[in-house]
Design a protein around this motif. Structure first.
Motif, mmCIF file in Angstrom:
data_model
loop_
_atom_site.group_PDB
_atom_site.id
_atom_site.type_symbol
_atom_site.label_atom_id
_atom_site.label_comp_id
_atom_site.label_asym_id
_atom_site.label_seq_id
_atom_site.Cartn_x
_atom_site.Cartn_y
_atom_site.Cartn_z
ATOM 1 N N GLY A 22 -5.057 2.539 -16.513
ATOM 2 C CA GLY A 22 -3.923 3.048 -17.282
ATOM 3 C C GLY A 22 -2.647 2.958 -16.477
ATOM 4 O O GLY A 22 -2.366 1.940 -15.865
ATOM 5 N N ASP A 23 -1.914 4.030 -16.464
ATOM 6 C CA ASP A 23 -0.641 3.991 -15.767
ATOM 7 C C ASP A 23 -0.755 4.575 -14.367
ATOM 8 O O ASP A 23 0.107 4.390 -13.540
ATOM 9 N N ARG A 34 -0.112 13.175 -7.160
ATOM 10 C CA ARG A 34 1.311 13.298 -6.840
ATOM 11 C C ARG A 34 2.043 14.045 -7.961
ATOM 12 O O ARG A 34 2.752 15.029 -7.723
ATOM 13 N N ASP A 35 1.832 13.578 -9.194
ATOM 14 C CA ASP A 35 2.536 14.183 -10.326
ATOM 15 C C ASP A 35 2.133 15.641 -10.536
ATOM 16 O O ASP A 35 2.968 16.494 -10.812
ATOM 17 N N LEU A 65 -5.638 -8.060 0.112
ATOM 18 C CA LEU A 65 -5.854 -8.217 -1.325
ATOM 19 C C LEU A 65 -6.995 -7.344 -1.818
ATOM 20 O O LEU A 65 -6.916 -6.741 -2.882
ATOM 21 N N VAL A 99 -8.056 -4.493 -0.709
ATOM 22 C CA VAL A 99 -7.627 -3.088 -0.819
ATOM 23 C C VAL A 99 -6.695 -2.912 -2.015
ATOM 24 O O VAL A 99 -6.898 -2.039 -2.867
ATOM 25 N N LEU A 100 -5.712 -3.787 -2.118
ATOM 26 C CA LEU A 100 -4.725 -3.658 -3.186
ATOM 27 C C LEU A 100 -5.372 -3.768 -4.567
ATOM 28 O O LEU A 100 -5.151 -2.936 -5.446
ATOM 29 N N GLU A 139 -5.628 -1.355 -7.813
ATOM 30 C CA GLU A 139 -5.014 -1.731 -9.089
ATOM 31 C C GLU A 139 -6.028 -1.773 -10.219
ATOM 32 O O GLU A 139 -5.731 -1.406 -11.344
ATOM 33 N N VAL A 146 7.810 11.952 -0.865
ATOM 34 C CA VAL A 146 6.411 11.660 -1.186
ATOM 35 C C VAL A 146 6.057 10.320 -0.570
ATOM 36 O O VAL A 146 6.730 9.324 -0.804
ATOM 37 N N LYS A 147 5.013 10.303 0.238
ATOM 38 C CA LYS A 147 4.588 9.040 0.831
ATOM 39 C C LYS A 147 3.125 8.801 0.523
ATOM 40 O O LYS A 147 2.318 9.733 0.536
ATOM 41 N N MET A 148 2.799 7.568 0.236
ATOM 42 C CA MET A 148 1.402 7.216 0.001
ATOM 43 C C MET A 148 1.050 6.040 0.882
ATOM 44 O O MET A 148 1.890 5.222 1.234
ATOM 45 N N GLU A 149 -0.201 5.973 1.235
ATOM 46 C CA GLU A 149 -0.694 4.793 1.941
ATOM 47 C C GLU A 149 -2.086 4.544 1.392
ATOM 48 O O GLU A 149 -2.988 5.370 1.552
ATOM 49 N N ARG A 150 -2.239 3.423 0.691
ATOM 50 C CA ARG A 150 -3.534 3.127 0.084
ATOM 51 C C ARG A 150 -4.400 2.370 1.076
ATOM 52 O O ARG A 150 -4.015 1.314 1.550
ATOM 53 N N LEU A 185 3.541 17.993 -7.835
ATOM 54 C CA LEU A 185 4.968 18.259 -8.056
ATOM 55 C C LEU A 185 5.158 19.224 -9.222
ATOM 56 O O LEU A 185 6.046 20.079 -9.209
ATOM 57 N N ARG A 201 0.817 -1.212 0.000
ATOM 58 C CA ARG A 201 0.000 0.000 0.000
ATOM 59 C C ARG A 201 0.852 1.263 0.000
ATOM 60 O O ARG A 201 0.336 2.366 -0.054
ATOM 61 N N VAL A 227 5.228 4.171 -3.924
ATOM 62 C CA VAL A 227 5.068 5.471 -4.565
ATOM 63 C C VAL A 227 5.734 5.442 -5.937
ATOM 64 O O VAL A 227 5.127 5.747 -6.953
#
Ligand SMILES: Nc1ncnc2c1ncn2[C@@H]1O[C@H](COP(=O)(O)OP(=O)(O)O)[C@@H](O)[C@H]1O
Ligand SMILES: [Mg+2]
Lengths: 271, 87
Positions: free
Chosen positions: B32-33, B41-42, B20, B22-23, B27, B61-65, B45, A54, A57
């Protein structure tokens, strides 16, 4: 300067990713600084096995393409502060892994870590050859089963020809990690014997990891087995393998047997 | 074999199922990408780089899904004279 290890096998599903995570964690649990790198572009899984899925990045391809700095892409483990993961890209294709790009990333990692563990994809194509290219040491993961042994033999051939070490006329240090070893089946005589596999592949034995529910449990909760349950049989086997990697000579015990392998196997050098 | 230890352990399959779910939700959503978090994020920035020269080493940069919410944390060191340099 750190050591680069490739965990490879040719065949899929033999335990490369499990072993990369467990050995990486075992070394980090000992205080060493470890980066585990997922080379399985398109089918990443190391993040899931290490419980970092999760928090991804950026990935290896982002770093190679200059879209992110290596320090930004490395994910630090939540439990072990000397353990880091460099995830593979899930969405892009393998062509993004360029030899020059991989070389730069590995060189930078070598400078910052004691161990750089490259989890190879299955097969003998580009991904697998790039993963092994810069290795100082190779761990050949093999199951006691005919097709796995055959594929390992193939991979040993590649390690001795397609790597930088081989091209420079040096000998690649290779170790056999026998995984998913089932004592019950060995007892019945339905599984290739440890001696047989060693004799056929003739590389020194790094360890024998028993087939175990503890590995499945560890993957369910997203933790390398050495962290999930450090007293379980597979964890102890991985801890011992990590100590041998560091140069200690410990006898290898065959799961389910009292007998310990020692001088015999280590004395048998590759041809 | 320590059976007490074996029986006292909680089941691990529910954890696997939850992780699974959550992931894969994330996904699948990002056909797409890039998923929303990646796009944000992009873009963040990009906006910042309009106003100052971004030193990659100074950006974290930190993410938590998560299942219900995801978090995106962009941590940037902005030097005192950053604005002047970009102008
Ligand atoms: N010692 C073991 N005992 C039980 N299951 C194992 C063991 N080692 C690996 N596995 C299982 O085998 C499967 C493949 O392992 P994995 O590490 O992903 O292999 P690879 O990376 O070589 O494809 C996984 O489901 C994993 O949980
Ligand atoms: Mg794998």
């Amino acid at each position: 300067m750190g050591k680069v290890i490739v965990v490879t096998s040719g065949k899929g599903g033999v335990g490369k990713t499990t072993s990369s995570a467990a050995l990486g964690a075992a070394l980090a649990q000992n205080g060493d600084k470890v980066a585990v790198v997922d080379f399985d572009v398109g089918l990443r899984n190391l993040d899931l096995i290490m419980g970092a899925e999760r928090r991804v990045v950026y990935d290896l391809v982002n770093v190679i393409k200059g879209e992110a700095k290596l320090t930004q892409a490395l994910i630090r483990d939540k439990r072990l502060e000397t353990l880091y993961l460099l995830p593979a890209s899930q969405t892009r294709d393998k062509d993004n892994l360029t030899p020059e790009g991989v070389e730069k990333v590995i060189a930078a990692l070598k400078n910052a870590f004691d161990w750089v563990i490259c989890d190879s994809p299955a097969g003998i194509e580009r991904g697998a050859t790039l993963a092994m290219r810069h290795a100082d040491v190779a761990i050949v993961v093999t199951n006691p089963e005919v097709s796995s042994v055959r594929d390992s033999d193939r991979i040993i051939g590649l390690l001795d020809s397609k790597t930088l070490k081989a091209e420079n006329g040096e000998q690649m240090e290779k170790h056999l990690l026998l995984t998913r070893y089932d004592p019950a089946r060995a007892e019945r005589g339905d599984m290739l014997k440890v001696d047989d596999v060693l004799e056929i592949l003739s590389i020194p034995l790094l360890g024998i990891i028993p087939e175990s529910m503890d590995v499945l449990r560890a993957s369910n909760v997203g933790s390398p087995v050495t962290l999930a349950d450090d007293r379980s049989a597979p964890a102890i086997a991985y801890f011992d393998a990590a100590r041998r990697l560091k140069g200690e000579s410990l006898p290898v015990t065959v799961p389910g047997e009292k007998r310990g392998f020692f001088g015999k196997i280590f004395g048998r050098k590759a041809a | 074999m320590n059976f007490l230890r074996l029986f006292s352990r909680p089941q691990s399959a529910p954890a696997a199922r939850e992780r699974l779910q959550v992931l894969l939700a994330h996904e699948r959503a990002s056909a797409g990408d890039s998923d929303l978090v990646t796009k944000l994020r992009d873009e963040i920035l990009r906006v910042i780089s309009k106003h100052m020269q971004i030193d990659d080493e100074k950006v974290s940069v930190k993410m938590e899904r998560g299942a219900q919410v995801s978090t995106l944390a962009v941590d940037i060191e902005i030097p005192f004279d950053a604005g002047k340099k970009a102008a």
